[in-house]
Design an enzyme around this catalytic site. Structure first.
Site, PDB file in Angstrom:
ATOM      1  N   ASP A 104     -19.777  27.029  19.937  1.00 44.43           N
ATOM      2  CA  ASP A 104     -19.434  28.322  19.343  1.00 44.43           C
ATOM      3  C   ASP A 104     -20.706  29.068  18.923  1.00 44.43           C
ATOM      4  OD1 ASP A 104     -18.363  30.365  17.724  1.00 44.43           O
ATOM      5  OD2 ASP A 104     -16.716  29.074  17.072  1.00 44.43           O
ATOM      6  N   TYR A 136     -11.853  46.213  17.474  1.00 36.35           N
ATOM      7  CA  TYR A 136     -12.674  45.579  18.521  1.00 36.35           C
ATOM      8  C   TYR A 136     -13.821  46.497  18.959  1.00 36.35           C
ATOM      9  CZ  TYR A 136     -14.303  45.256  23.254  1.00 36.35           C
ATOM     10  OH  TYR A 136     -15.133  45.290  24.344  1.00 36.35           O
ATOM     11  N   HIS A 137     -13.468  47.747  19.316  1.00 39.24           N
ATOM     12  CA  HIS A 137     -14.519  48.648  19.801  1.00 39.24           C
ATOM     13  C   HIS A 137     -15.596  48.845  18.720  1.00 39.24           C
ATOM     14  CE1 HIS A 137     -11.361  49.797  22.850  1.00 39.24           C
ATOM     15  NE2 HIS A 137     -12.421  49.857  23.626  1.00 39.24           N
ATOM     16  N   LYS A 179     -18.568  46.493  18.739  1.00 39.88           N
ATOM     17  CA  LYS A 179     -19.631  46.776  19.710  1.00 39.88           C
ATOM     18  C   LYS A 179     -20.629  47.780  19.134  1.00 39.88           C
ATOM     19  CE  LYS A 179     -17.895  44.332  23.176  1.00 39.88           C
ATOM     20  NZ  LYS A 179     -18.571  43.186  23.784  1.00 39.88           N
ATOM     21  N   VAL A 214     -12.756  47.280  33.418  1.00 37.11           N
ATOM     22  CA  VAL A 214     -13.012  46.571  34.680  1.00 37.11           C
ATOM     23  C   VAL A 214     -11.695  46.336  35.414  1.00 37.11           C
ATOM     24  CG1 VAL A 214     -13.981  44.477  35.714  1.00 37.11           C
ATOM     25  CG2 VAL A 214     -14.978  45.411  33.607  1.00 37.11           C
ATOM     26  N   VAL A 247       2.587  53.869  31.377  1.00 35.37           N
ATOM     27  CA  VAL A 247       1.576  54.836  30.951  1.00 35.37           C
ATOM     28  C   VAL A 247       1.810  55.152  29.473  1.00 35.37           C
ATOM     29  CG1 VAL A 247       0.780  57.220  31.226  1.00 35.37           C
ATOM     30  CG2 VAL A 247       1.331  55.835  33.249  1.00 35.37           C
ATOM     31  N   ARG A 256      -1.223  53.397  20.629  1.00 30.72           N
ATOM     32  CA  ARG A 256      -2.601  53.527  20.121  1.00 30.72           C
ATOM     33  C   ARG A 256      -2.808  54.914  19.532  1.00 30.72           C
ATOM     34  NH1 ARG A 256      -6.388  50.445  24.583  1.00 30.72           N
ATOM     35  NH2 ARG A 256      -4.836  48.880  25.169  1.00 30.72           N
TER      36      ARG A 256
HETATM   37  P1  NAD Z   1     -13.080  37.195  28.214  1.00 28.92           P
HETATM   38  O1  NAD Z   1     -12.351  37.083  26.921  1.00 28.92           O
HETATM   39  O2  NAD Z   1     -12.386  36.786  29.450  1.00 28.92           O
HETATM   40  O3  NAD Z   1     -14.461  36.372  28.116  1.00 28.92           O
HETATM   41  C1  NAD Z   1     -15.190  36.201  26.935  1.00 28.92           C
HETATM   42  C2  NAD Z   1     -15.579  34.736  26.837  1.00 28.92           C
HETATM   43  O4  NAD Z   1     -16.332  34.536  25.633  1.00 28.92           O
HETATM   44  C3  NAD Z   1     -14.355  33.810  26.746  1.00 28.92           C
HETATM   45  O5  NAD Z   1     -14.438  32.790  27.706  1.00 28.92           O
HETATM   46  C4  NAD Z   1     -14.414  33.268  25.324  1.00 28.92           C
HETATM   47  O6  NAD Z   1     -13.906  31.942  25.219  1.00 28.92           O
HETATM   48  C5  NAD Z   1     -15.900  33.347  25.001  1.00 28.92           C
HETATM   49  N1  NAD Z   1     -16.184  33.475  23.554  1.00 28.92           N
HETATM   50  C6  NAD Z   1     -15.644  34.358  22.678  1.00 28.92           C
HETATM   51  N2  NAD Z   1     -16.142  34.146  21.451  1.00 28.92           N
HETATM   52  C7  NAD Z   1     -17.014  33.111  21.558  1.00 28.92           C
HETATM   53  C8  NAD Z   1     -17.842  32.424  20.629  1.00 28.92           C
HETATM   54  N3  NAD Z   1     -17.849  32.736  19.321  1.00 28.92           N
HETATM   55  N4  NAD Z   1     -18.619  31.407  21.069  1.00 28.92           N
HETATM   56  C9  NAD Z   1     -18.617  31.066  22.391  1.00 28.92           C
HETATM   57  N5  NAD Z   1     -17.854  31.666  23.318  1.00 28.92           N
HETATM   58  C10 NAD Z   1     -17.053  32.681  22.889  1.00 28.92           C
HETATM   59  O7  NAD Z   1     -13.611  38.700  28.311  1.00 28.92           O
HETATM   60  P2  NAD Z   1     -14.181  39.499  29.582  1.00 28.92           P
HETATM   61  O8  NAD Z   1     -13.141  40.426  30.061  1.00 28.92           O
HETATM   62  O9  NAD Z   1     -14.849  38.562  30.517  1.00 28.92           O
HETATM   63  O10 NAD Z   1     -15.281  40.391  28.864  1.00 28.92           O
HETATM   64  C11 NAD Z   1     -16.582  39.884  28.682  1.00 28.92           C
HETATM   65  C12 NAD Z   1     -17.391  40.872  27.863  1.00 28.92           C
HETATM   66  O11 NAD Z   1     -17.432  42.118  28.526  1.00 28.92           O
HETATM   67  C13 NAD Z   1     -16.835  41.125  26.474  1.00 28.92           C
HETATM   68  O12 NAD Z   1     -17.893  41.198  25.548  1.00 28.92           O
HETATM   69  C14 NAD Z   1     -16.143  42.452  26.612  1.00 28.92           C
HETATM   70  O13 NAD Z   1     -16.137  43.134  25.391  1.00 28.92           O
HETATM   71  C15 NAD Z   1     -16.996  43.154  27.659  1.00 28.92           C
HETATM   72  N6  NAD Z   1     -16.224  44.143  28.425  1.00 28.92           N
HETATM   73  C16 NAD Z   1     -15.129  43.768  29.145  1.00 28.92           C
HETATM   74  C17 NAD Z   1     -14.420  44.721  29.867  1.00 28.92           C
HETATM   75  C18 NAD Z   1     -13.184  44.384  30.665  1.00 28.92           C
HETATM   76  O14 NAD Z   1     -12.521  45.318  31.176  1.00 28.92           O
HETATM   77  N7  NAD Z   1     -12.823  43.112  30.835  1.00 28.92           N
HETATM   78  C19 NAD Z   1     -14.863  46.058  29.860  1.00 28.92           C
HETATM   79  C20 NAD Z   1     -15.979  46.405  29.109  1.00 28.92           C
HETATM   80  C21 NAD Z   1     -16.666  45.430  28.395  1.00 28.92           C
HETATM   81  N1  USQ Z   2      -3.124  52.033  28.870  1.00 29.22           N
HETATM   82  C1  USQ Z   2      -1.912  52.524  29.318  1.00 29.22           C
HETATM   83  N2  USQ Z   2      -0.985  51.626  29.741  1.00 29.22           N
HETATM   84  C2  USQ Z   2      -1.185  50.286  29.738  1.00 29.22           C
HETATM   85  C3  USQ Z   2      -2.436  49.793  29.289  1.00 29.22           C
HETATM   86  C4  USQ Z   2      -3.375  50.696  28.856  1.00 29.22           C
HETATM   87  O1  USQ Z   2      -1.677  53.738  29.342  1.00 29.22           O
HETATM   88  O2  USQ Z   2      -0.280  49.545  30.131  1.00 29.22           O
HETATM   89  C5  USQ Z   2      -4.181  52.989  28.440  1.00 29.22           C
HETATM   90  C6  USQ Z   2      -4.674  52.771  27.024  1.00 29.22           C
HETATM   91  O3  USQ Z   2      -3.878  53.482  26.087  1.00 29.22           O
HETATM   92  C7  USQ Z   2      -6.090  53.303  27.130  1.00 29.22           C
HETATM   93  C8  USQ Z   2      -6.501  52.992  28.569  1.00 29.22           C
HETATM   94  O4  USQ Z   2      -5.288  52.751  29.278  1.00 29.22           O
HETATM   95  O5  USQ Z   2      -6.110  54.680  26.982  1.00 29.22           O
HETATM   96  C9  USQ Z   2      -7.389  51.769  28.714  1.00 29.22           C
HETATM   97  O6  USQ Z   2      -6.749  50.665  28.105  1.00 29.22           O
HETATM   98  P1  USQ Z   2      -7.161  49.164  28.501  1.00 29.22           P
HETATM   99  O7  USQ Z   2      -6.263  48.243  27.747  1.00 29.22           O
HETATM  100  O8  USQ Z   2      -7.258  49.022  29.959  1.00 29.22           O
HETATM  101  O9  USQ Z   2      -8.674  49.128  27.968  1.00 29.22           O
HETATM  102  P2  USQ Z   2      -9.294  49.022  26.523  1.00 29.22           P
HETATM  103  O10 USQ Z   2      -8.299  48.677  25.484  1.00 29.22           O
HETATM  104  O11 USQ Z   2     -10.136  50.220  26.279  1.00 29.22           O
HETATM  105  O12 USQ Z   2     -10.210  47.748  26.672  1.00 29.22           O
HETATM  106  C10 USQ Z   2     -10.746  47.288  27.924  1.00 29.22           C
HETATM  107  C11 USQ Z   2     -11.299  45.901  27.687  1.00 29.22           C
HETATM  108  C12 USQ Z   2     -12.411  45.979  26.645  1.00 29.22           C
HETATM  109  C13 USQ Z   2     -13.453  46.989  27.102  1.00 29.22           C
HETATM  110  C14 USQ Z   2     -12.820  48.356  27.402  1.00 29.22           C
HETATM  111  C15 USQ Z   2     -13.786  49.324  28.066  1.00 29.22           C
HETATM  112  O13 USQ Z   2     -10.261  45.029  27.231  1.00 29.22           O
HETATM  113  O14 USQ Z   2     -13.010  44.697  26.496  1.00 29.22           O
HETATM  114  O15 USQ Z   2     -14.416  47.149  26.103  1.00 29.22           O
HETATM  115  O16 USQ Z   2     -11.756  48.164  28.360  1.00 29.22           O
HETATM  116  S1  USQ Z   2     -13.562  50.976  27.507  1.00 29.22           S
HETATM  117  O17 USQ Z   2     -12.161  51.338  27.682  1.00 29.22           O
HETATM  118  O18 USQ Z   2     -14.449  51.807  28.255  1.00 29.22           O
HETATM  119  O19 USQ Z   2     -13.889  50.978  26.093  1.00 29.22           O
END
Ligand code: NAD
Ligand code: USQ
Length: 385
Positions: free
Chosen positions: A74, A181-182, A185, A211, A254, A323
């Site tokens: 961790d 969460y946001h 960051k 993503v 949506v 939201r």
């Molecule tokens: P994920 O939850 O699948 O992966 C995160 C990993 O970190 C997990 O395997 C979790 O077990 C590990 N983790 C969390 N807390 C920990 C700790 N204290 N010690 C050790 N391990 C720990 O998430 P993801 O979708 O792969 O996203 C990875 C990163 O990218 C995140 O920081 C997320 O905020 C960022 N991000 C993701 C997206 C997206 O759309 N998935 C978009 C923008 C940014």
């Molecule tokens: N949304 C819908 N319908 C759904 C799911 C989501 O309309 O069924 C909308 C949400 O209201 C939001 C947008 O789609 O406006 C994006 O939502 P999301 O759940 O795909 O993304 P978000 O919550 O913003 O989080 C994801 C990842 C997070 C990352 C972020 C990038 O989980 O880790 O930081 O995308 S960003 O959105 O640019 O901040």
């Protein structure tokens, strides 16, 4: 290069580790399996089955002949982390290891506090480990486009030149995030910028958009190398959810009018951006920010694109938005830094959506429809679940 991937068991961390390893880097992955424990807590599972991390590492060795080193622990355990960094001596640390779901952070007080503690203190521990072992270790940190929110001005790459009362300065771009969460960051970005300015750390903060996608060149080589594919209302991201909903015959959910616009990126571009950032490090003392997106789309347009590509009937349902977010707004993002480093984006295409339909169809019997509708509401702060 020696590269340590924190969060290497996650949706993005695992394919990143394979991509870097495939390029000849010496890679270690570190994880505490928190993400797997959220599945157990909420009764979720990835649509695509995933192996344990130990089995994945073994499978990658069998498939590629390359070895990944493994640290299980961790980031909140500062001694464990310091020991891992001292033993592996990376040139770069890629930091994905945070709780990354906005809805999860909004469940109640406990989940908000957990998310802020895990993410902010974990990142502080990473900064202190780097400072103690070697300030030259390049920190490549995953931030989010959601740090900026949806301001009524152009979104620059991390920094803004501000003119006020006849004087100018270069400041961190103002932030207006939309969930606890946001917010983590934003706090991380400020802490890391302070570390760069004060201790001379070198850092790249990647403000990544939403993503989509599931397969990469490496994970596609063997089913045991697959990464997660989440569809539930807590961890599923919007485009992945819409693809799976279409295959299930469930209406696309949506939220609100769907006018909210977001930056998007293909998972194959995510892992390539990380490679580019690692191989082109920030300077000593530099806090470098890239906006890691390749295109922007409104949620309604994402739904329309998925519906138009699916070879069958798809309904779109407009739900009350759980939201608090603007659904009509200006959105213009500068995202040239990674292109200048050599990124060649995969833009959203019918072919990609088709291949995601195929992945979803293969595993659709694992889907649980009761997890599809949003149940977490931003407007009602709950002290307990
Ligand atoms: P994920 O939850 O699948 O992966 C995160 C990993 O970190 C997990 O395997 C979790 O077990 C590990 N983790 C969390 N807390 C920990 C700790 N204290 N010690 C050790 N391990 C720990 O998430 P993801 O979708 O792969 O996203 C990875 C990163 O990218 C995140 O920081 C997320 O905020 C960022 N991000 C993701 C997206 C997206 O759309 N998935 C978009 C923008 C940014
Ligand atoms: N949304 C819908 N319908 C759904 C799911 C989501 O309309 O069924 C909308 C949400 O209201 C939001 C947008 O789609 O406006 C994006 O939502 P999301 O759940 O795909 O993304 P978000 O919550 O913003 O989080 C994801 C990842 C997070 C990352 C972020 C990038 O989980 O880790 O930081 O995308 S960003 O959105 O640019 O901040």
């Amino acid at each position: 290069m020696r590269i340590l991937v924190l969060g290497g068991d996650g949706y993005l961390g695992w394919p990143t580790a394979l991509h870097l390893s495939d390029r000849g880097h010496h890679v270690a992955v570190l994880d505490n399996f928190a993400r797997r424990s959220y599945d157990d807590e909420l009764g979720l599972q990835s649509l695509v089955p995933i192996e344990s991390l130990h089995h994945r590492v073994q499978a990658w060795h069998e498939v590629s002949g390359r070895r990944l080193e493994l640290f299980v622990g961790d980031l909140l355990d500062a001694e464990f982390l310091l020991d891992a960094v001292s033993r592996f001596r990376p040139a770069a640390i890629v930091h994905y290891a945070e709780q990354r779901s906005a809805p999860y952070s909004m469940i109640d007080r406990k989940h908000a506090v957990y998310t802020q503690h895990n993410n902010v203190i974990g990142t502080l521990n990473v900064m202190f480990a780097i400072a103690e072992v070697d300030c030259d270790i390049h920190l490549v940190k995953l931030g989010t486009m959601g740090e900026y929110g949806t301001p009524n001005i152009d979104i620059e790459e991390g920094w803004l030149t501000v003119e006020h009362n006849g004087r100018t300065d270069r400041m961190l771009y103002p932030k207006k995030p939309g969930s606890f969460y946001h917010l983590t960051k934003v706090h991380d970005s400020h802490n890391i910028e302070f570390g760069c300015r004060t201790w001379g750390l070198r850092a790249t903060d990647l403000n990544q958009g939403v993503v989509y996608g599931q397969q990469t060149d490496q994970t596609g080589r063997d089913p045991r190398l697959a990464t997660r594919f989440d569809y539930d209302a807590v961890f599923g991201t919007v485009l992945n959810r819409f693809v799976i909903q279409a295959v299930l015959g469930h209406p696309l959910t949506v939220y609100g009018s769907g006018g909210q616009t977001r930056g998007l990126i293909d998972i194959r571009d995510t892992i390539e951006c990380i490679r580019l950032a690692c191989e082109n490090p920030a300077g000593a003392g530099e806090f470098r920010v890239f906006n890691q997106i390749t295109e922007t789309m409104s949620v309604a347009d994402i739904a329309k694109t998925v519906a138009a590509t699916f070879p069958g009937n798809v309904e779109v349902e407009y739900l009350d938005n759980p939201r608090v977010e603007l659904d009509e707004h200006y959105y213009n993002v500068v995202h040239t830094g990674l292109i200048e480093l050599g990124l060649q984006p995969h833009l959203l295409s019918d072919t990609l959506i088709d291949s995601l339909f195929a992945v979803a169809a293969r595993h659709i019997d694992r889907a649980d429809l009761s997890l599809m509708r949003p149940t977490i509401n931003w407007r009602t702060p709950a002290n307990r679940p």
